[in-house]
Design an enzyme around this catalytic site. Structure first.
Site, PDB file in Angstrom:
ATOM      1  N   ARG A  59      16.249  20.503  33.032  1.00 13.58           N
ATOM      2  CA  ARG A  59      17.710  21.624  32.783  1.00 13.58           C
ATOM      3  C   ARG A  59      18.041  21.937  34.122  1.00 13.58           C
ATOM      4  O   ARG A  59      19.379  22.292  34.155  1.00 13.58           O
ATOM      5  CB  ARG A  59      16.848  22.586  32.266  1.00 13.58           C
ATOM      6  N   TYR A 112      44.315  31.215  34.254  1.00 11.89           N
ATOM      7  CA  TYR A 112      44.260  30.220  33.118  1.00 11.89           C
ATOM      8  C   TYR A 112      43.585  30.953  31.887  1.00 11.89           C
ATOM      9  O   TYR A 112      42.890  32.032  31.860  1.00 11.89           O
ATOM     10  CB  TYR A 112      42.815  29.474  33.663  1.00 11.89           C
ATOM     11  N   ASP A 184      39.548  30.590  41.610  1.00 14.64           N
ATOM     12  CA  ASP A 184      39.770  29.457  40.998  1.00 14.64           C
ATOM     13  C   ASP A 184      40.635  28.556  41.594  1.00 14.64           C
ATOM     14  O   ASP A 184      41.827  28.738  41.713  1.00 14.64           O
ATOM     15  CB  ASP A 184      40.146  29.874  39.507  1.00 14.64           C
ATOM     16  N   LYS A 209      39.332  18.019  36.516  1.00 16.07           N
ATOM     17  CA  LYS A 209      40.505  17.592  36.884  1.00 16.07           C
ATOM     18  C   LYS A 209      40.287  16.503  37.979  1.00 16.07           C
ATOM     19  O   LYS A 209      39.905  15.443  37.810  1.00 16.07           O
ATOM     20  CB  LYS A 209      41.130  18.985  37.209  1.00 16.07           C
TER      21      LYS A 209
HETATM   22  C1  PLP Z   1      41.122  23.234  33.285  1.00 20.42           C
HETATM   23  C2  PLP Z   1      40.764  24.509  34.098  1.00 20.42           C
HETATM   24  C3  PLP Z   1      39.520  25.327  33.969  1.00 20.42           C
HETATM   25  C4  PLP Z   1      38.431  24.908  32.978  1.00 20.42           C
HETATM   26  O1  PLP Z   1      37.782  23.588  33.303  1.00 20.42           O
HETATM   27  P1  PLP Z   1      37.247  22.687  32.165  1.00 20.42           P
HETATM   28  O2  PLP Z   1      36.574  21.592  32.903  1.00 20.42           O
HETATM   29  O3  PLP Z   1      38.413  22.019  31.211  1.00 20.42           O
HETATM   30  O4  PLP Z   1      36.390  23.646  31.403  1.00 20.42           O
HETATM   31  C5  PLP Z   1      39.391  26.390  34.729  1.00 20.42           C
HETATM   32  N1  PLP Z   1      40.504  26.699  35.645  1.00 20.42           N
HETATM   33  C6  PLP Z   1      41.485  25.983  35.587  1.00 20.42           C
HETATM   34  C7  PLP Z   1      42.544  26.554  36.594  1.00 20.42           C
HETATM   35  C8  PLP Z   1      41.837  24.858  34.991  1.00 20.42           C
HETATM   36  O5  PLP Z   1      42.942  24.182  35.077  1.00 20.42           O
END
Ligand code: PLP
Length: 390
Positions: A59, A112, A184, A209
């Protein structure tokens, strides 16, 4: 020898286990030990944060996820990196780990959308109050700080609307008031901007991403400094969001070429932006491209590069015609997420999830991810579809 990050992301994690150029994919729940004593001494090592080559239970991760942690730690210049099954797992952990009942959090109005949902729908269940600040007005942020403010959560640039903030001013305010800061940083990636080095306590990336880069894996990374490490570690362990060895492997494979891909995304995007900004039907390209603008100055101040995600603000009487523009694109797929090799386009109505962004009548936002296709083909495709906008 001091190595550049381009070299580190290629050479890090050469496997010592199987002698392959890549780490082994270690899938495991149970980890076996020779004796109870060995198990106990291993547990103790983990408790004392001593370096380990494997965890005591699946885990918490495997050899494969440990290799990814090492690479991201270098990229972020972090004290430690936590890995999650999605980027959103990292975002929600930041809130759960850093706040408690009675606290207030300050969140950028342009985060987001699911992040906003956490603050609107989940945090109230735990008696945590959220205030949204105007990302274009530091005075607004300052005026909302109270003795209860525990966390400032910044997304930069803002989701969909791409405002760039003066980050050091936010950090100064936070430090003065003893508030934790989280960012973020998915758009810029730690290759182009390192939040922890500027003074943020926590840096989050959706590894789904650009880290993975191929639209076939999901993951999230949460990098911390020394100050927030213990708090985050506690919650990370108990909330149980784990990145699988297979996804970790794919993300490592993507990260090897992060520098090369981002450069190509940037070059393509520059060409596309130069085309888009000349189109009469497009009122504004939301991307740091105008040297005199605040967004450009703030981007230049903090980032060493730009990536492939932008929005266009379209002025059109007919929403249906803007939808048709998106539908008629041949090379831009319609779908969520971004950061892969391919181009994407999606219509976004953010008017209901913003307090400060003011839309004028007949304004529409289309978010575009510029992929790695030939820019001439992408421009021809855009040109062809733009004619449908009325
Ligand atoms: C896509 C995204 C997330 C979340 O990521 P996931 O891997 O899809 O859960 C968080 N913050 C931003 C700016 C994003 O573009």
């Amino acid at each position: 020898m001091k190595k550049s990050i381009s070299t580190i992301i290629k050479h890090s994690s050469f496997s010592k286990i199987n002698r392959s150029a890549n780490p082994a994919v270690v899938r495991a729940s149970t980890i076996l030990f020779d004796s109870m004593q060995e198990l106990a001494s291993h547990e103790k090592k983990i408790l004392l944060d001593k370096p380990i080559t494997h965890y005591a239970y699946g885990r918490y991760g495997s050899q494969t996820t440990i290799e990814l942690q090492k690479i991201v730690k270098e990229l972020e210049q972090a004290h430690h990196v936590f890995l999650h099954s999605t980027g959103f797992g990292s975002v929600s952990l930041a809130f759960m780990a850093l706040c408690q009942s009675g606290d207030e959090v300050l969140v950028g109005d342009n985060v987001y959308y699911p992040t906003r949902e956490i603050t609107e729908k989940l945090l109230p269940k735990y008696n945590i109050k959220t205030k949204y600040y105007d990302p274009n007005n530091i005075k607004d942020l300052e005026s909302k700080i109270t003795k209860k403010t525990k966390l400032i959560f910044v997304e930069n640039p803002g989701s969909i609307t791409f405002e760039f903030q003066d980050l050091i001013e936010i950090i100064k305010l936070a430090k003065k008031n003893n508030i934790i800061t989280a960012m973020d940083n998915t758009w810029g990636t730690p290759l182009y901007f390192k939040p922890l080095l500027l003074g943020f306590d926590v840096s989050i990336s959706s590894a789904t991403k650009y880290f993975s880069g191929h639209s076939d894996a999901m993951g999230g990374t949460l990098a911390v400094n020394k100050k927030t490490y213990s708090k985050v570690k506690f919650c990370d362990k108990l909330l149980g969001s784990r990145l699988s060895a297979d996804e970790a492997y794919l993300i490592i494979r993507g990260i090897r070429t992060l520098d090369v891909r981002l450069k190509a995304h940037y070059e393509n995007t520059t060409k596309i932006v130069n085309f888009l900004k000349k189109q009469k039907k497009i009122k504004e390209v939301l991307y740091p491209h105008k040297p005199g603008s605040k967004n450009y100055k703030m981007w230049k101040k903090y980032y060493t590069g730009a990536t492939g995600l932008l929005s266009v603000l379209i002025k059109a009487k007919s929403k249906a015609s803007v939808l048709k523009f998106v539908n008629k694109l041949e090379l831009f797929g319609i779908g969520y997420s971004w950061g892969g090799f391919e181009s994407l386009a999606i219509y976004h109505d953010v008017s209901k999830s913003r307090n400060f962004y003011k839309f004028e009548k007949n304004e529409h936002l289309v978010r575009i991810h510029v992929g790695l296709e030939d820019s001439k083909d992408l421009i021809a495709d855009l040109k062809n579809s733009l004619k449908y906008i009325k």
